[in-house]
Motif scaffolding. Structure first.
Motif, PDB file in Angstrom:
ATOM      1  N   VAL A  11       0.855  -1.189   0.000  1.00 47.62           N
ATOM      2  CA  VAL A  11       0.000   0.000   0.000  1.00 47.62           C
ATOM      3  C   VAL A  11       0.892   1.240   0.000  1.00 47.62           C
ATOM      4  O   VAL A  11       1.792   1.364   0.838  1.00 47.62           O
ATOM      5  CB  VAL A  11      -0.936   0.026   1.223  1.00 47.62           C
ATOM      6  CG1 VAL A  11      -1.830   1.266   1.183  1.00 47.62           C
ATOM      7  CG2 VAL A  11      -1.792  -1.236   1.278  1.00 47.62           C
ATOM      8  N   LEU A  13       1.271   5.184   0.600  1.00 44.19           N
ATOM      9  CA  LEU A  13       0.679   6.350   1.260  1.00 44.19           C
ATOM     10  C   LEU A  13       1.285   7.600   0.627  1.00 44.19           C
ATOM     11  O   LEU A  13       2.514   7.707   0.535  1.00 44.19           O
ATOM     12  CB  LEU A  13       1.001   6.352   2.765  1.00 44.19           C
ATOM     13  CG  LEU A  13       0.784   5.044   3.524  1.00 44.19           C
ATOM     14  CD1 LEU A  13       1.132   5.247   5.009  1.00 44.19           C
ATOM     15  CD2 LEU A  13      -0.644   4.552   3.357  1.00 44.19           C
ATOM     16  N   LEU A  96      -1.564   5.650   7.458  1.00 49.48           N
ATOM     17  CA  LEU A  96      -1.346   4.314   8.040  1.00 49.48           C
ATOM     18  C   LEU A  96      -2.643   3.764   8.629  1.00 49.48           C
ATOM     19  O   LEU A  96      -2.944   2.572   8.488  1.00 49.48           O
ATOM     20  CB  LEU A  96      -0.307   4.403   9.161  1.00 49.48           C
ATOM     21  CG  LEU A  96       1.149   4.146   8.820  1.00 49.48           C
ATOM     22  CD1 LEU A  96       2.008   4.359  10.066  1.00 49.48           C
ATOM     23  CD2 LEU A  96       1.345   2.747   8.264  1.00 49.48           C
ATOM     24  N   ALA A  99      -4.855   2.074   6.181  1.00 48.37           N
ATOM     25  CA  ALA A  99      -4.275   0.944   5.425  1.00 48.37           C
ATOM     26  C   ALA A  99      -4.061  -0.257   6.334  1.00 48.37           C
ATOM     27  O   ALA A  99      -2.949  -0.779   6.444  1.00 48.37           O
ATOM     28  CB  ALA A  99      -2.958   1.384   4.801  1.00 48.37           C
ATOM     29  N   ALA A 102      -2.202  -3.603   4.958  1.00 50.17           N
ATOM     30  CA  ALA A 102      -0.894  -3.560   4.287  1.00 50.17           C
ATOM     31  C   ALA A 102       0.091  -4.533   4.913  1.00 50.17           C
ATOM     32  O   ALA A 102       0.157  -4.664   6.131  1.00 50.17           O
ATOM     33  CB  ALA A 102      -0.331  -2.143   4.375  1.00 50.17           C
ATOM     34  N   VAL A 105       4.444  -1.006   3.302  1.00 45.87           N
ATOM     35  CA  VAL A 105       3.959   0.356   3.089  1.00 45.87           C
ATOM     36  C   VAL A 105       5.040   1.151   2.368  1.00 45.87           C
ATOM     37  O   VAL A 105       6.219   1.100   2.755  1.00 45.87           O
ATOM     38  CB  VAL A 105       3.632   1.026   4.443  1.00 45.87           C
ATOM     39  CG1 VAL A 105       3.327   2.506   4.247  1.00 45.87           C
ATOM     40  CG2 VAL A 105       2.458   0.338   5.122  1.00 45.87           C
ATOM     41  N   ALA A 173       5.090  -3.114   7.087  1.00 42.80           N
ATOM     42  CA  ALA A 173       4.035  -2.285   7.683  1.00 42.80           C
ATOM     43  C   ALA A 173       4.107  -2.288   9.204  1.00 42.80           C
ATOM     44  O   ALA A 173       3.959  -1.246   9.851  1.00 42.80           O
ATOM     45  CB  ALA A 173       2.669  -2.772   7.205  1.00 42.80           C
TER      46      ALA A 173
END
Ligand code: CTP
Ligand code: MG
Length: 240
Positions: A11, A13, A96, A99, A102, A105, A173
């Motif tokens: 994921v 960000l 965060l 997500a 994840a 990240v 993550a």
């Protein structure tokens, strides 16, 4: 479905909630156009088109959430829009929280709008190969000095061991969540992870991943897009 091989979910960000004070345009920086497209749209397209990201979360000023949804590229990849915070760390923390699924990240500044796909993939590949934290790094070309409060030089670190750090910065993550849970401050995400004692690896950065910070940077970005169609090809210019 995952964008890349392997079952783990990547994921990205994208902090885009800054005001762009140093750029001095009449809107938050991520919404300033480069080659006719808002920086944020270019940054998100780059992540999606890299093929290395499964989901994107963008963090924007509260009053621009609807506008953001309208400007983002249409894609099969899930792109969430959430409200950022007063400091960049607050914006990343908000991302965060959005997500939870994840495994890895990436944190990638909207202001690095021309980042080549190859750099994004390099960071993700290093994570998939087992690194806990990965950051793009370039050798510095200027000599860097430490100064005191009066401006007098107090030291000259050996330039050979210095690197300028870019984004995307990639993390397991759980490690980045642990770093943010400490509530400490650092100037980049890797800095928080370093404070936990984790090893942060570098991969070669790319000059095209420069952060558009000042009016001169914006001139450079617009010129690159006009001359080379950089937003279309995203070819790397530097791999060391
Ligand atoms: N950012 C953010 N939330 C903040 C501050 C910054 O999401 N509260 C984002 C910016 O939108 C940018 C990235 O973090 O994409 C890097 O920050 P920077 O280059 O400093 O952008 P600005 O803070 O907008 O610029 P300035 O410091 O000149 O105001
Ligand atoms: Mg800032």
């Amino acid at each position: 479905m995952n964008a890349s091989h392997g079952a783990s979910r990547v994921v990205a960000l994208v902090p885009a909630a800054g005001m762009g004070v140093r750029l001095g345009e009449n809107k938050p920086k991520a919404f300033v156009p480069v080659g006719g497209s808002p920086m944020l749209a270019l940054a998100v397209s780059g992540l999606i088109d890299s093929g290395s990201v499964d989901e994107v979360v963008v963090m924007v000023p509260a009053e621009l959430v609807d506008e953001t949804r309208a400007l983002l590229p249409v894609s099969n990849i899930l792109v969430h829009v959430v409200i950022g915070g007063a400091e960049r760390t607050d914006s990343v923390r908000a991302g965060l929280n959005a997500a939870p699924d994840a495994d890895f990240v990436l944190v990638h500044d909207a202001a690095r709008a021309l980042t080549p796909h190859s750099l994004i993939t390099r960071v993700v590949d290093e994570l998939r190969a087992g690194a806990q934290a990965v950051i793009p790094a370039l050798p510095v070309t200027d000599t860097i000095k430490a100064v005191n409060a009066t401006g007098a030089v107090v030291g000259t670190p050996d330039r050979a061991s210095l690197r300028a750090i870019q984004t995307p910065q990639g993390f397991e993550a759980a490690l980045l969540r642990a770093a943010y849970a400490t509530g400490t401050q650092a100037t980049d995400d890797a800095g928080l992870v370093e404070l936990l004692g984790a090893t942060v690896r570098t991969v070669p950065g790319d000059a095209l991943a420069f952060k558009i910070t000042t009016p001169l940077d914006l001139v450079l970005a617009n010129t690159l897009v006009a001359q080379d169609g950089t937003t279309g090809t995203r070819e790397a210019v530097t791999t060391r």
